[in-house]
Every structure is written in structure tokens, then in C-alpha cells.
Write a protein that holds these residues in place. Structure first.
Motif, PDB file in Angstrom:
ATOM      1  N   THR B   4       0.815  -1.201   0.000  1.00  0.00           N
ATOM      2  CA  THR B   4       0.000   0.000   0.000  1.00  0.00           C
ATOM      3  C   THR B   4       0.852   1.255   0.000  1.00  0.00           C
ATOM      4  OG1 THR B   4      -1.528   1.305   1.287  1.00  0.00           O
ATOM      5  CG2 THR B   4      -0.198  -0.220   2.517  1.00  0.00           C
ATOM      6  N   ASP B   6      -0.414   4.039   0.871  1.00  0.00           N
ATOM      7  CA  ASP B   6      -1.039   4.954   1.823  1.00  0.00           C
ATOM      8  C   ASP B   6      -0.156   5.146   3.047  1.00  0.00           C
ATOM      9  OD1 ASP B   6      -3.235   5.205   0.228  1.00  0.00           O
ATOM     10  OD2 ASP B   6      -4.229   3.450   1.118  1.00  0.00           O
ATOM     11  N   GLN B   7      -0.254   6.370   3.611  1.00  0.00           N
ATOM     12  CA  GLN B   7       0.484   6.690   4.821  1.00  0.00           C
ATOM     13  C   GLN B   7      -0.111   5.939   5.999  1.00  0.00           C
ATOM     14  OE1 GLN B   7       3.160   9.143   5.033  1.00  0.00           O
ATOM     15  NE2 GLN B   7       3.121   8.800   2.814  1.00  0.00           N
ATOM     16  N   THR B   8      -1.442   5.993   6.071  1.00  0.00           N
ATOM     17  CA  THR B   8      -2.101   5.350   7.203  1.00  0.00           C
ATOM     18  C   THR B   8      -2.910   4.177   6.686  1.00  0.00           C
ATOM     19  OG1 THR B   8      -3.941   6.848   6.845  1.00  0.00           O
ATOM     20  CG2 THR B   8      -2.333   7.486   8.517  1.00  0.00           C
ATOM     21  N   ARG B   9      -3.231   3.260   7.560  1.00  0.00           N
ATOM     22  CA  ARG B   9      -4.056   2.121   7.159  1.00  0.00           C
ATOM     23  C   ARG B   9      -5.505   2.570   7.133  1.00  0.00           C
ATOM     24  NH1 ARG B   9      -2.521  -2.858  10.779  1.00  0.00           N
ATOM     25  NH2 ARG B   9      -3.355  -4.014   9.016  1.00  0.00           N
ATOM     26  N   LYS B  10      -6.216   2.041   6.192  1.00  0.00           N
ATOM     27  CA  LYS B  10      -7.621   2.429   6.060  1.00  0.00           C
ATOM     28  C   LYS B  10      -8.471   1.506   6.917  1.00  0.00           C
ATOM     29  CE  LYS B  10      -6.908   5.630   2.941  1.00  0.00           C
ATOM     30  NZ  LYS B  10      -7.112   7.050   3.233  1.00  0.00           N
ATOM     31  N   ARG B  11      -9.370   2.128   7.694  1.00  0.00           N
ATOM     32  CA  ARG B  11     -10.217   1.335   8.585  1.00  0.00           C
ATOM     33  C   ARG B  11     -11.407   0.763   7.819  1.00  0.00           C
ATOM     34  NH1 ARG B  11      -8.750   5.764  11.432  1.00  0.00           N
ATOM     35  NH2 ARG B  11     -10.678   6.890  11.010  1.00  0.00           N
ATOM     36  N   ARG B  33      -2.006  -5.228   4.086  1.00  0.00           N
ATOM     37  CA  ARG B  33      -1.530  -4.511   5.259  1.00  0.00           C
ATOM     38  C   ARG B  33      -2.013  -3.062   5.274  1.00  0.00           C
ATOM     39  NH1 ARG B  33       4.506  -5.249   4.973  1.00  0.00           N
ATOM     40  NH2 ARG B  33       3.984  -6.048   2.911  1.00  0.00           N
ATOM     41  N   GLY B  34      -2.499  -2.606   4.145  1.00  0.00           N
ATOM     42  CA  GLY B  34      -3.020  -1.224   4.101  1.00  0.00           C
ATOM     43  C   GLY B  34      -4.426  -1.134   4.647  1.00  0.00           C
ATOM     44  N   ASP B  36      -7.345  -2.221   7.550  1.00  0.00           N
ATOM     45  CA  ASP B  36      -7.430  -2.647   8.937  1.00  0.00           C
ATOM     46  C   ASP B  36      -8.901  -2.867   9.287  1.00  0.00           C
ATOM     47  OD1 ASP B  36      -7.127  -3.061  11.623  1.00  0.00           O
ATOM     48  OD2 ASP B  36      -6.930  -0.922  12.109  1.00  0.00           O
ATOM     49  N   HIS B  57     -13.172   4.096   7.106  1.00  0.00           N
ATOM     50  CA  HIS B  57     -13.049   4.655   5.754  1.00  0.00           C
ATOM     51  C   HIS B  57     -13.928   3.886   4.783  1.00  0.00           C
ATOM     52  CE1 HIS B  57      -9.159   5.879   7.635  1.00  0.00           C
ATOM     53  NE2 HIS B  57      -9.491   7.032   7.033  1.00  0.00           N
TER      54      HIS B  57
END
Lengths: 602, 221
Positions: B4, B6-11, B33-34, B36, B57
Motif C-alpha cells: 500500500t 497509503d500513509q495510514t491504514r484504512k479502517r 496490510r493497508g 485494517d 473509511h
């Protein structure tokens, strides 16, 4: 504007003068009648025995003087004077007001007619042919005297002329009265039925004075003294004009309160004068107000002309003509009172109410026709509206029926979808999840489950896409096969550009085509060992071509035997049903199945 | 697996009452892993609660839930103050359900039977702003959006397809993939995605006016 008014007024005056002139020309002096003696020379007696006298030529005219003095003039006609006997009847085409014969003793006898003979003919029976004819004429000074020539002869010789004159005077007066009564009834009926028709109210009212004018001609001669006789006539005419003015303004839709006020003041003054002025001067009052009434009649004609666009062309000419005629008929009668022109013996005023009565009837008939025309137009419009509404309603019913059918279909479709989805689908999904979670996964089971899911998906597609074009149904099919073929390493080369040009293809036939493509794709998945399958459409073709191992048992010419498998036989059958030719060949680089439709459109 | 960017993991929140399916989805997603998975709930009430507490998200939602319709959850996502994509889970990807979800504001749909890869790819494409669209969905959108307006129908201008959107939708309904559509028109994959997103929005806008127009057509109003 002013010049316009002046021109209209001048036109009214000219029309009236021309009409009076015409009447004057028609009113010939009393002439000879064949078979009768024409008397235009007579002796005006100087004393009661009439031994002496002054010969006079008829018509004799004695100008009026404004006193109430009653004069009696005696006239004598000797048989010798006319060269023969005085046999038969004496016929006065226009008799003076009071004429009575004088007997052998030189005493006056009873008047021969109780009628007001001042405006009509008189016939006197002669008893003694050899005796002289002596008669008295009483006349009031302020009325003056006119004695027209007369005839003596057998009754048959004067009968026709006499009857004609009776008809034109008393007969016409009677006609006027009847017309006025009828006109009153009709106008009142119209007004009471439709209160907004104020014009008809005033037209009804105008019949009152009209009736009076007609009656004056028929009244017994002693009912009114000579002064009042004329005064009533002129006052009636004045009121008549006032009512006609009100009728006219309402008929053309004009609001002229000042004009009406001025008019009513004049009428009031006139009535007051008739009441207070001594009888000897009534004729003078009548003369003045006769001009007043004529003036107002000209105002009516002028106003009508200025607003002629407010009524139809036909209505204008008919009404204007009749009004001018009515005015001329009365003017013609009054002129002799005010001048010394040699007027003929006939009066015309009695025809005035007839002229206006005809005008009224004409208006009523016109109104009736208008109403009928409107009614007819209304009927036509009603018919059109009903037809249009019926059509609309029918269309709506069809639409509702269609929608109801569609709604029922949709509901059934939705029910099947829900059952497939929630019922069958839920179970399959649970099995899939279970199979994937199991310690030893079973690829055969998983593939079988995927096949089931795909097959149900295709069935659901077919339920919802019956009315879609074929290219879109094929698009859906690709989506369903993407997963299966993808896992087998087969990619699509998709070349569907539009639906094949098939004019007679129906929705069940579309499904036949879909089944053929499905069968072909199944074959690719099961047997072809291909890496790519190309699906393409043109106007007349649908081709499914893979790059696999080709047909397993090709005939020597490279064509497949269509009876070699159940799937192939089905494909051939379906192709026949949709009017296409099915061709399956081994291209050397794989298998090619082509559906070809004949060029039905040329 | 995809790395991923992305900076943060997407919920991710899963709303599904059938446990095997729910587990299967969770298992597929957990590989990425991106992404969650913050919760798996089984009814509308807990979904709405989780929505506000966990601010996911992405919400994967089934339509048939024991205490109501997943459409309510989708509407709540569409109205949420934070960015929240609702993805409807459908077994067969049938248009009736998917379209009604889209009308309620769903960003896309997933087929329950899809492979784990497909599931992750679907979620990713929604997050990147390119809602997935099958030919089945595309052709129904075409039917709903592309026909001429009725005489007494006042379509809001916001609900009318552009010519290019119409072409894209037509190609998609004929079975072409996004990349193939991009190649056909000489545009980027991203542009196709933004056309599709725009089409989704227009369907949402139109779902109300269309119903009113239909009623007017039948003389019900």
C-alpha cells in the motif's frame, strides 16, 4: 376628432334631408282619378245661405294665427259648376279635421266620420245628384286650414284610391300599434331573461311613445283638442328619441351620462311647456320641440356613425338606414306646419313606429342568429373537447394497463430474484465459506460452487435483461465468465461493437444467441486449452474464436461434425431458430464458431 | 500482495449477518496490510453505532440484515461528516440491489463469491475514487440515465449525462473493462474512473426526480 364629428353629423343631416326629399317627391298632389270628377275649383261662401261666394282654387291654404278661435268655413259646389250631376260619393283623399255636410235648410249635419280625419281620407255618400254640395269645415286658428282637391263620382271609381289611403294611414297606424306591442313583449322577455341586456330594456320602453304616436291617428276626433293633439304627438316623439338614445348607447356599449342628462332635461322642459303653455301657443311649443327632437335624432345618428366599428357591418347599415327613415318620416309630417311649400296630401308619421318596430325585430332576429351561431360553435367545441378527452383517457388507460402489466412482471421478477439471492444464494455462500475454511480444500467442490454461482448469475441476468440489446447482454456474459476463464489463464479479446443487425430477433431468440455464446465459452474453458478468446460482432456476424488446440476430431475438410456432441447439436438447433447459419471450423490456430445472418435488409 | 502506498491504514467495517461469509471477507481483507478491519457487526443498529464510534473509511455492507435494511447503513455513510465509502456486498451482483444501494449513496459493490484478490482490488479501487462497475450495472444505469426526458419531467441539469459519460457507460455495458475503455477513447484509466464516479453521483441525484416524473406521467400527481 372634431372634424370627424362634424363630418358624421353632416352625413346624418344629408341622409335625412335626402330621405325627406324622397318622401316629398313621392307625396304627389291630389290628381285626377279616371271615372271621377276632379274638384279643384269651389265656391267659398260668404254667408250661411251660400247665395254668394268667392271662387277659390284648391288646395286652399289658410295660414295659422296663434289664437284658440274656432273658424267655420262653408263651401258650395253646384252641379252646373261642374257640368253634370253630383252622383255617387265625394272622396276627400286628405280631409281636414272636422268636415260636415250642410243640408237643404243650410244647417250642419253630424260629422260623417268619428275618426280624426285630419290625417286620413274621407268618403261621403251623396244622396241627391241635382242638389248642390254644401259642407262646413271647422278649424282652429292656431292650426290653420289646408283643403286639398277632392273627387266626386261613382264609388267604384274612387274605391281603390280610398282603400289605399285608408291602408296607408289608419292601417299603418294599426300595424304600428300591433308591432309596438309585439316588440315590447319580445324586448321585455329578453331583458327579463338577461338583465345585462340593458339595450333591450330601453328598446322595450321606446314602444310606449311609439304606441302613442300610432294611437293619435286612430283616436276619436274629439278626444283631444287640436292643440293637444299635436303637442302629444311631438312630446311622444321627443320621449321616443330619448329612449332610442339610451338604447343606442347601450347597444354599442357606450357610456355617455352627460349626453343622456342633457337629453332628459330637454324632455322635462318639453313636458313642462306642454302643461303650462296656453293651448293657442302649443303649436309653437310643438314646433320648437319638434326641432329639438330632430336635433337629438341627428345626435343619435352621429354617435352611431362614430362608433360603427362597435357593431357588425350588417347591423350598422340596417339600423342606421331604419333610423334615418324613421326620422325622415316624422320630419316629412312636421314640415308643412312650418313652411308654405305646396306639400302633398299624405302624412307619413304613422309609419315611424313601423320602421322602428322592424328595426327591433331585425335586432331580435340578429340576436337569435348570433345565439344560434354561438350555440353551434359551442357544440362543435364541446364535441372536440369530448373527443380529445376521450382520446386522452384512452391513452391513459392504455398506459395504466401497460404499467400494471409491467408492475406485475416486475413484482414477479423481483420475487424470483429475492428467492434466488437470499434463499439459494445464502446457502451457496455458506458452503463456499465452509469449503474455503476446511482443512483440506476441495478444488472440485469450489469450482462446482463457482459454476453454480455463475449459472444463477446468468439466469438472473436473463430475467432482467430480456429487453436489452444483444451487445449489452453479451457484455454481461463476459463479466460472468471473466473469473472462470481468468483462473484458467484465458483472457478476453473483446470486440463487441454493437448488436448484429437482426430485424426479426425477439427476446427469446436473443437468449438463444446468448446460450450459443455460453456453450462456446464453456467449450473454451473445458477443452480448448487456449490463452485468449476473441468475441466479435459485426452487422451480420457473431464470432467466437480461440487460440487453443482446435477441434479434437476434425473431419478431413477441417469442418466439425455438428452431430458429434450434445452441446454442438444444441448450438446448431438454436442457430436455426434465430435464422442464422452456424459454422464451426478449426482454423489451425484454434477453434472458430461463427454465426452468420443473411443480409435481410439488402 | 499489493504494497500500500497509503500513509495510514484504512479502517474497514464489515456489516454481514452470515458468519461464514463475514469471516471469509475478513480473512481476504486481512491479507492487505493497508487495510485494517476495525469491526465485524451483524445488524443495522450496531453498524450505525460502530460507524460513529470507529469512523471507518470503508463499510462493507450486506442488504438483508436481521433488524432492517443495509440501505439505512449506506445512507448513514453517505451523510457522515467524515469520508466514508459504503460498498454493498452482493452474491450475484444483480443490478436491482446494487442500483438501489448506489441510489442511497453507495460507492460500489462487491460480489460475495469473488476471490480474495478481487475483494481487495474492489476495495482499493473505491478508495482510489474509481468505483467498480459491471456491464450489468452499466446497462441499467444507461437505461435510467440516457433515455430522453419525459415531456413533463424536469431533470436537474446535475443529473444529465455528458456525451463522453454516455460513451463510457455504453462501452462498459458492452462488456469492456476500464482499461479497454480508456484505450478506446485515448484517455487515462483515472479519467474513466472519474467518469464512472460522476455517473454514480448522477444516478443518486436522479433517483428522486425520476420517481416524481413517473408519477406525473401516470397522472398521479
Amino acid at each position: 376628432m372634431t372634424s370627424q364629428v362634424a363630418r358624421a353629423a353632416a352625413r346624418s343631416l344629408v341622409f335625412t334631408i335626402v330621405m325627406v326629399g324622397l318622401l316629398y317627391a313621392l307625396n304627389r298632389p291630389v290628381g285626377e282619378l279616371s271615372g271621377a270628377l276632379f274638384v279643384d275649383d269651389i265656391l267659398l261662401c260668404a254667408e250661411p245661405s251660400c247665395a254668394q261666394g268667392e271662387p277659390v282654387t284648391l288646395p286652399l291654404r289658410v295660414e295659422r294665427s296663434y289664437t284658440t278661435e274656432v273658424n267655420t268655413s262653408r263651401f258650395r259646389l253646384d252641379p252646373s259648376f261642374v257640368g253634370g250631376g253630383l252622383a255617387g260619393v265625394a272622396y276627400f283623399p286628405a280631409a281636414p279635421r272636422a268636415l260636415s255636410l250642410v243640408d237643404a235648410g243650410f244647417a250642419p249635419t253630424a260629422p260623417p266620420s268619428s275618426r280624426n280625419t285630419s290625417r286620413g281620407p274621407l268618403l261621403i255618400e251623396l244622396t241627391d245628384a241635382d242638389a248642390p254640395l254644401v259642407f262646413d269645415i271647422s278649424w282652429v286658428a292656431h292650426e290653420g286650414l289646408i283643403l286639398h282637391p277632392f273627387h266626386i263620382g261613382p264609388r267604384e271609381a274612387v274605391q281603390m284610391s280610398y282603400l289605399l289611403r285608408v291602408g296607408l294611414t289608419y292601417g299603418l297606424a294599426l300595424t304600428s300599434i300591433i308591432l309596438m306591442l309585439a316588440s315590447f313583449a319580445i324586448c321585455a322577455a329578453i331583458y327579463s331573461a338577461e338583465r345585462s341586456e340593458a339595450a333591450f330594456f330601453w328598446l322595450a320602453m321606446s314602444n310606449g311613445p311609439g304606441l302613442l304616436i300610432g294611437a293619435v291617428y286612430l283616436l276619436p276626433r274629439d278626444l283631444l283638442s287640436p292643440g293637444y293633439d299635436l303637442a302629444v304627438l311631438i312630446l311622444a316623439a321627443d320621449v321616443y328619441v330619448a329612449f332610442i338614445l339610451r338604447f343606442m348607447t347601450r347597444f354599442i356599449g357606450l357610456d355617455t351620462p352627460r349626453l343622456e342628462r342633457a337629453n332628459i332635461l330637454g324632455c322635462g322642459a318639453h313636458a313642462l311647456c306642454v302643461l303650462v303653455v296656453p293651448e293657442g301657443y302649443l303649436n309653437l311649443v310643438s314646433a320648437v320641440f319638434a326641432f329639438w327632437a330632430v336635433g337629438w335624432a341627428l345626435v343619435i345618428l352621429t354617435v352611431f356613425q362614430l362608433n360603427r366599428e362597435r357593431t357588425s357591418r350588417r347591423s350598422f347599415f340596417a339600423l342606421f338606414g331604419l333610423l334615418v327613415l324613421a326620422l325622415a318620416l316624422s320630419c316629412h309630417d312636421w314640415m308643412p306646419y312650418f313652411g308654405s311649400l305646396p306639400w302633398g296630401p299624405s302624412f307619413t308619421g304613422q309609419a315611424l313606429p313601423t320602421a322602428l318596430g322592424v328595426a327591433t325585430l331585425w335586432l331580435v332576429v340578429q340576436r337569435l342568429l348570433d345565439t344560434l351561431t354561438r350555440l353551434e360553435a359551442l357544440n362543435v367545441r364541446l364535441d372536440q373537447t369530448v373527443a380529445a378527452k376521450s382520446q386522452e383517457l384512452e391513452a391513459n388507460y392504455r398506459l395504466i394497463a401497460q404499467n400494471q402489466t409491467q408492475a406485475a412482471l416486475d413484482a414477479e421478477r423481483a420475487r424470483i430474484m429475492v428467492e434466488l439471492h437470499d434463499g439459494v444464494g445464502g446457502h451457496i455462500l455458506n458452503i463456499m465459506a465452509y469449503a474455503e475454511e476446511a482443512e483440506r480444500r476441495d478444488p472440485v467442490l469450489e469450482t462446482a460452487l463457482e459454476d453454480v454461482v455463475r449459472e444463477i448469475g446468468i439466469i438472473m441476468d436473463s430475467i432482467t435483461s430480456l429487453d436489452m440489446p444483444l451487445d449489452m447482454i453479451l457484455g454481461g456474459l463476459r463479466h460472468r465468465y471473466e473469473g472462470l476463464l481468468g483462473r484458467l489463464g484465458v483472457s478476453f479479446d473483446w470486440q463487441v461493437q454493437g448488436p448484429p443487425d437482426l430485424p426479426r430477433i425477439a427476446s427469446d431468440q436473443k437468449m438463444d444467441v446468448v446460450r450459443i455464446v455460453q456453450e462456446a465459452l464453456n467449450n473454451v474453458a473445458k477443452h480448448a486449452r487456449a490463452t485468449q478468446v476473441r468475441v466479435s460482432t459485426t452487422r451480420h456476424h457473431l464470432i467466437i474464436e480461440d487460440n487453443g488446440i482446435g477441434l479434437s476430431a476434425p473431419k478431413p475438410d477441417g469442418r466439425a461434425s455438428l452431430s458429434s456432441g450434445m452441446g454442438l447439436r444444441n448450438m446448431a438447433q438454436r442457430a436455426e431458430q434465430v435464422g442464422a447459419e452456424l459454422d464451426m471450423v478449426d482454423t489451425g490456430q484454434g477453434t472458430r464458431i461463427a454465426l452468420t445472418w443473411p443480409d435481410v435488409r439488402g | 500482495m499489493d504494497e500500500t502506498p497509503d500513509q495510514t491504514r484504512k479502517r474497514v467495517l464489515i456489516v454481514e449477518d452470515k458468519e461464514p461469509t463475514s469471516r471469509r471477507l475478513a480473512k481476504s481483507i486481512s491479507v492487505d496490510r493497508g487495510l485494517d478491519i476495525v469491526a465485524c457487526v451483524q445488524d443495522v443498529a450496531s453498524a450505525l453505532e460502530a460507524l460513529h464510534l470507529l469512523r471507518p473509511h470503508v463499510v462493507l455492507v450486506d442488504l438483508g440484515l436481521p433488524d432492517g435494511s443495509g440501505l439505512d447503513v449506506i445512507s448513514a455513510c453517505a451523510r457522515a461528516s467524515f469520508e466514508c465509502h459504503a460498498i454493498v456486498i452482493s452474491i450475484f451482483g444483480d443490478e436491482e440491489r446494487v442500483l438501489s444501494a448506489i441510489r442511497h449513496g453507495a460507492s460500489g459493490y462487491l460480489q460475495k463469491g469473488a476471490t480474495p484478490d478481487d475483494i481487495i482490488r474492489g476495495i482499493r479501487s473505491v478508495l482510489q475514487g474509481g468505483a467498480p462497475i459491471s456491464p450489468q450495472i452499466a446497462r441499467h444505469m444507461l437505461q435510467l440515465l440516457a433515455r430522453a426526458p419525459l415531456p413533463n419531467e424536469a431533470l436537474s441539469p446535475a443529473g444529465v449525462l455528458t456525451e463522453r459519460e454516455l460513451e463510457v457507460l455504453q462501452s462498459l455495458s458492452r462488456g469492456y473493462k476500464r482499461q479497454e475503455v480508456a484505450d478506446q477513447f485515448g484517455i487515462t484509466l483515472g479519467t474513466v474512473g472519474s467518469h464512472v464516479n460522476s455517473i454514480y453521483k448522477k444516478l443518486e441525484v436522479n433517483s428522486n426526480t425520476r420517481a416524481v416524473a413517473k408519477a406525473g406521467e401516470l397522472g398521479l400527481l
